[in-house]
Design an enzyme around this catalytic site. Structure first.
Site, PDB file in Angstrom:
ATOM      1  CE  LYS A  20      -3.561  -2.204   2.779  1.00 26.36           C
ATOM      2  NZ  LYS A  20      -4.164  -2.252   4.116  1.00 26.36           N
ATOM      3  N   GLY A  21       2.093   1.114   0.473  1.00 29.14           N
ATOM      4  CA  GLY A  21       2.926   2.279   0.722  1.00 29.14           C
ATOM      5  C   GLY A  21       3.181   3.193  -0.448  1.00 29.14           C
TER       6      GLY A  21
ATOM      7  NE  ARG B   8      -0.939   2.438   4.629  1.00 33.97           N
ATOM      8  CZ  ARG B   8       0.118   1.689   4.312  1.00 33.97           C
ATOM      9  NH1 ARG B   8       1.087   2.194   3.592  1.00 33.97           N
ATOM     10  NH2 ARG B   8       0.205   0.447   4.751  1.00 33.97           N
TER      11      ARG B   8
ATOM     12  CG  ASP C   9      14.456  -0.553   5.480  1.00 32.47           C
ATOM     13  OD1 ASP C   9      15.502  -1.081   5.864  1.00 32.47           O
ATOM     14  OD2 ASP C   9      13.731   0.119   6.223  1.00 32.47           O
TER      15      ASP C   9
ATOM     16  CG  ASP D 172       1.999   1.670   7.243  1.00 33.91           C
ATOM     17  OD1 ASP D 172       1.402   0.848   7.948  1.00 33.91           O
ATOM     18  OD2 ASP D 172       2.904   1.329   6.437  1.00 33.91           O
TER      19      ASP D 172
ATOM     20  CD  GLU E 230       8.397  -0.878  -2.317  1.00 32.74           C
ATOM     21  OE1 GLU E 230       7.281  -0.366  -2.128  1.00 32.74           O
ATOM     22  OE2 GLU E 230       8.626  -2.081  -2.094  1.00 32.74           O
ATOM     23  CG  ASP E 231       6.779   2.501   0.448  1.00 33.54           C
ATOM     24  OD1 ASP E 231       7.520   1.556   0.112  1.00 33.54           O
ATOM     25  OD2 ASP E 231       6.012   2.432   1.426  1.00 33.54           O
TER      26      ASP E 231
END
Length: 179
Positions: free
Chosen positions: A42-43, A164, A102, A158, A98-99
């Site tokens: 969802k990011g 968000r 990492d 989030d 992609e948000d």
């Protein structure tokens, strides 16, 4: 909600400038290609909505939803596909949106799955890159900003499905997530 933010890292205007820069570069690089932008839910949904409007060439979109975090702050290392793509990707030039990149574990898994489906090419666009947390060799082709090793939220990112909707990127206070 705002009382849990220790500082604003990037303003709404900062984010708009980054998206414009990325959209321009992607439009140039994919000018004569068959672009399919894949948002990892969802990011990345907020970023994807803005980015696809900043891309000035024909592009299709699709969505994948995967889970590797649950409600924690660190990846579990186990990736589950919750929603797969709606259409075949053979012959498309994929841009995974992609948000945040990492550890890289989830994205590495997704790239492996998509490669097996014979797209023409696969590239990665991430709004945020946190390279010091990487445990795989995966790298993004397009990076909006590098971020420090802090827990950031907002603009789609989030903690336990909250924050968000913030229009900026803020650093979450450690007491908010038990850090």
């Amino acid at each position: 909600m705002l009382e849990q933010i220790s500082k604003v890292l990037y303003s709404q205007e900062d984010l708009q400038n980054v998206v414009a820069r990325l959209g321009k570069q992607i439009s140039e690089d994919y000018r004569d290609k068959n672009l399919l932008m894949i948002s990892i839910l969802k990011g990345s949904v907020v970023f994807m909505a803005d980015l696809m409007r900043a891309v000035t060439i024909p592009a299709r979109i699709d969505f994948m939803s995967v889970s590797s975090y649950g409600s924690g702050v660190k990846t579990s290392g186990v990736v589950r596909i919750l929603k797969d793509l709606d259409k075949p990707i053979e012959g498309y030039d994929l841009l995974i949106v992609e948000d945040i990149l990492d550890s890289g574990m989830t994205l590495d898994y997704i790239v492996g799955i998509l490669k097996a489906r014979n797209p023409r090419s696969i590239r990665i666009c991430t709004l945020f890159d946190k390279p010091e947390r990487r445990v795989t060799d995966i790298k993004a082709d397009y990076v909006g900003l590098q971020v420090p090793d802090e827990f950031i939220v907002g603009y789609g990112l989030d903690f336990d499905e909250v924050y968000r909707n913030l229009p900026f990127i803020g650093v979450l206070k450690p007491e908010a997530y038990g850090g």
